[in-house]
Design a protein around this motif. Structure first.
Motif, PDB file in Angstrom:
ATOM      1  N   LYS A   1      -6.052  -4.220  -3.979  1.00 20.01           N
ATOM      2  CA  LYS A   1      -6.835  -3.601  -5.040  1.00 20.01           C
ATOM      3  C   LYS A   1      -6.163  -3.883  -6.371  1.00 20.01           C
ATOM      4  CE  LYS A   1      -8.965   0.807  -6.342  1.00 20.01           C
ATOM      5  NZ  LYS A   1      -9.096   2.231  -5.968  1.00 20.01           N
TER       6      LYS A   1
ATOM      7  N   LEU B   1     -11.484  -5.509  -5.355  1.00 22.05           N
ATOM      8  CA  LEU B   1     -10.864  -5.511  -4.042  1.00 22.05           C
ATOM      9  C   LEU B   1     -10.918  -6.907  -3.432  1.00 22.05           C
ATOM     10  CD1 LEU B   1      -9.648  -3.438  -2.006  1.00 22.05           C
ATOM     11  CD2 LEU B   1     -11.921  -3.314  -0.997  1.00 22.05           C
ATOM     12  N   TYR B   2      -9.795  -7.329  -2.870  1.00 19.46           N
ATOM     13  CA  TYR B   2      -9.722  -8.564  -2.089  1.00 19.46           C
ATOM     14  C   TYR B   2      -9.571  -8.162  -0.632  1.00 19.46           C
ATOM     15  CZ  TYR B   2      -8.240 -13.085  -0.323  1.00 19.46           C
ATOM     16  OH  TYR B   2      -8.157 -14.258   0.382  1.00 19.46           O
ATOM     17  N   ASP B   3     -10.499  -8.607   0.203  1.00 21.50           N
ATOM     18  CA  ASP B   3     -10.483  -8.267   1.628  1.00 21.50           C
ATOM     19  C   ASP B   3     -10.233  -9.541   2.427  1.00 21.50           C
ATOM     20  OD1 ASP B   3     -10.966  -7.575   4.258  1.00 21.50           O
ATOM     21  OD2 ASP B   3     -12.824  -6.493   3.834  1.00 21.50           O
TER      22      ASP B   3
ATOM     23  N   GLU C   1      -0.952  -9.510   5.885  1.00 21.17           N
ATOM     24  CA  GLU C   1      -2.306  -9.516   5.323  1.00 21.17           C
ATOM     25  C   GLU C   1      -2.727  -8.090   5.019  1.00 21.17           C
ATOM     26  OE1 GLU C   1      -4.363 -11.654   4.169  1.00 21.17           O
ATOM     27  OE2 GLU C   1      -3.793 -13.558   5.061  1.00 21.17           O
ATOM     28  N   ARG C   2      -3.191  -7.870   3.837  1.00 17.65           N
ATOM     29  CA  ARG C   2      -3.609  -6.546   3.378  1.00 17.65           C
ATOM     30  C   ARG C   2      -4.820  -6.689   2.470  1.00 17.65           C
ATOM     31  NH1 ARG C   2       0.281  -4.849   6.052  1.00 17.65           N
ATOM     32  NH2 ARG C   2       2.069  -3.643   5.383  1.00 17.65           N
ATOM     33  N   GLU C   3      -5.613  -5.630   2.418  1.00 17.88           N
ATOM     34  CA  GLU C   3      -6.587  -5.537   1.345  1.00 17.88           C
ATOM     35  C   GLU C   3      -5.798  -5.292   0.066  1.00 17.88           C
ATOM     36  OE1 GLU C   3     -10.697  -3.747   2.917  1.00 17.88           O
ATOM     37  OE2 GLU C   3      -9.003  -2.351   3.055  1.00 17.88           O
TER      38      GLU C   3
ATOM     39  N   ARG D   1       0.853  -1.194   0.000  1.00 16.34           N
ATOM     40  CA  ARG D   1       0.000   0.000   0.000  1.00 16.34           C
ATOM     41  C   ARG D   1       0.890   1.246   0.000  1.00 16.34           C
ATOM     42  NH1 ARG D   1      -2.567  -1.910   5.404  1.00 16.34           N
ATOM     43  NH2 ARG D   1      -0.781  -1.725   6.769  1.00 16.34           N
TER      44      ARG D   1
ATOM     45  N   TYR E   1     -12.768 -10.429   5.202  1.00 13.41           N
ATOM     46  CA  TYR E   1     -14.019 -10.996   4.711  1.00 13.41           C
ATOM     47  C   TYR E   1     -13.855 -12.496   4.463  1.00 13.41           C
ATOM     48  CZ  TYR E   1     -17.826 -12.137   1.540  1.00 13.41           C
ATOM     49  OH  TYR E   1     -18.908 -12.732   0.947  1.00 13.41           O
TER      50      TYR E   1
ATOM     51  N   TYR F   1      -4.249   0.588  -0.178  1.00  9.70           N
ATOM     52  CA  TYR F   1      -4.314  -0.812  -0.592  1.00  9.70           C
ATOM     53  C   TYR F   1      -2.989  -1.282  -1.175  1.00  9.70           C
ATOM     54  CZ  TYR F   1      -9.298   0.275  -0.502  1.00  9.70           C
ATOM     55  OH  TYR F   1     -10.546   0.691  -0.128  1.00  9.70           O
TER      56      TYR F   1
ATOM     57  N   TYR G   1     -12.031 -11.652  -5.377  1.00  7.76           N
ATOM     58  CA  TYR G   1     -12.055 -10.198  -5.589  1.00  7.76           C
ATOM     59  C   TYR G   1     -13.485  -9.747  -5.868  1.00  7.76           C
ATOM     60  CZ  TYR G   1      -6.983 -10.309  -5.871  1.00  7.76           C
ATOM     61  OH  TYR G   1      -5.652 -10.466  -5.575  1.00  7.76           O
TER      62      TYR G   1
END
Length: 159
Positions: free
Chosen positions: A113, A147-149, A109-111, A67, A152, A74, A129
């Motif tokens: 984009k 976006l990959y969260d 671990e990150r979100e 990010r 979630y 992101y 995604y």
């Protein structure tokens, strides 16, 4: 076709491998897709370069960034490609899965984009995604931010 997967920091790339990566990126994004843009955008030095090779040739590639490089909030996986000689061999899924593993090992671990070509939204959705916002034009090709969260996905698999 079973590639050998590796990830390199910029300074770990040999001159020959860097040249091949840049050549295949230009072949796919500039020549094949007729997108005239500056590929050498100053982000390669900050990236992890994920490379799948087959018989010593670059068959698949991504550029993984933390990010604050492409997006303020992101991490990102970009410059996603399969070389023309390797298409149809099913390398896209393992390439993206390995790229996410590299991102997690390098940055935590990150979100994540991505700027996905719109016709590939279902493929990226199958990897977790989710499309955000509207389809937009990027270099003459319809794209969609996705976006990959990880939070979630953790909640889905650990009920």
């Amino acid at each position: 076709m079973q590639p050998e997967w590796n990830a390199y920091r910029f300074e770990e790339l040999s001159n020959d491998l860097l040249y091949e990566i840049l050549a295949v990126r230009q072949e796919v994004f500039v020549v094949e897709q007729t997108c005239y843009y500056l590929d050498a955008d100053g982000k390669d030095q900050e990236a992890w370069h994920v490379v799948g090779t087959v018989d010593g040739r670059v068959a698949a590639y991504t550029r993984v960034l933390d990010r604050g490089v492409s997006y303020a909030d992101y991490a990102s996986i970009g410059r996603v490609l399969t070389a023309p000689f390797a298409r149809g061999a099913g390398l896209g899924r393992p390439l993206m899965e390995y790229s996410r593993q590299v991102l997690v090992r390098a940055f935590g671990e990150r979100e994540i984009k991505i700027s996905a070509q719109a016709h590939l939204q279902n493929f990226y959705a199958s990897l977790g995604y989710v499309g955000i916002g509207d389809v937009y034009d990027e270099d003459g090709i319809p794209h969609r931010a996705m976006l990959y969260d990880p939070a979630y996905h953790a909640s889905i698999f650990h009920l």
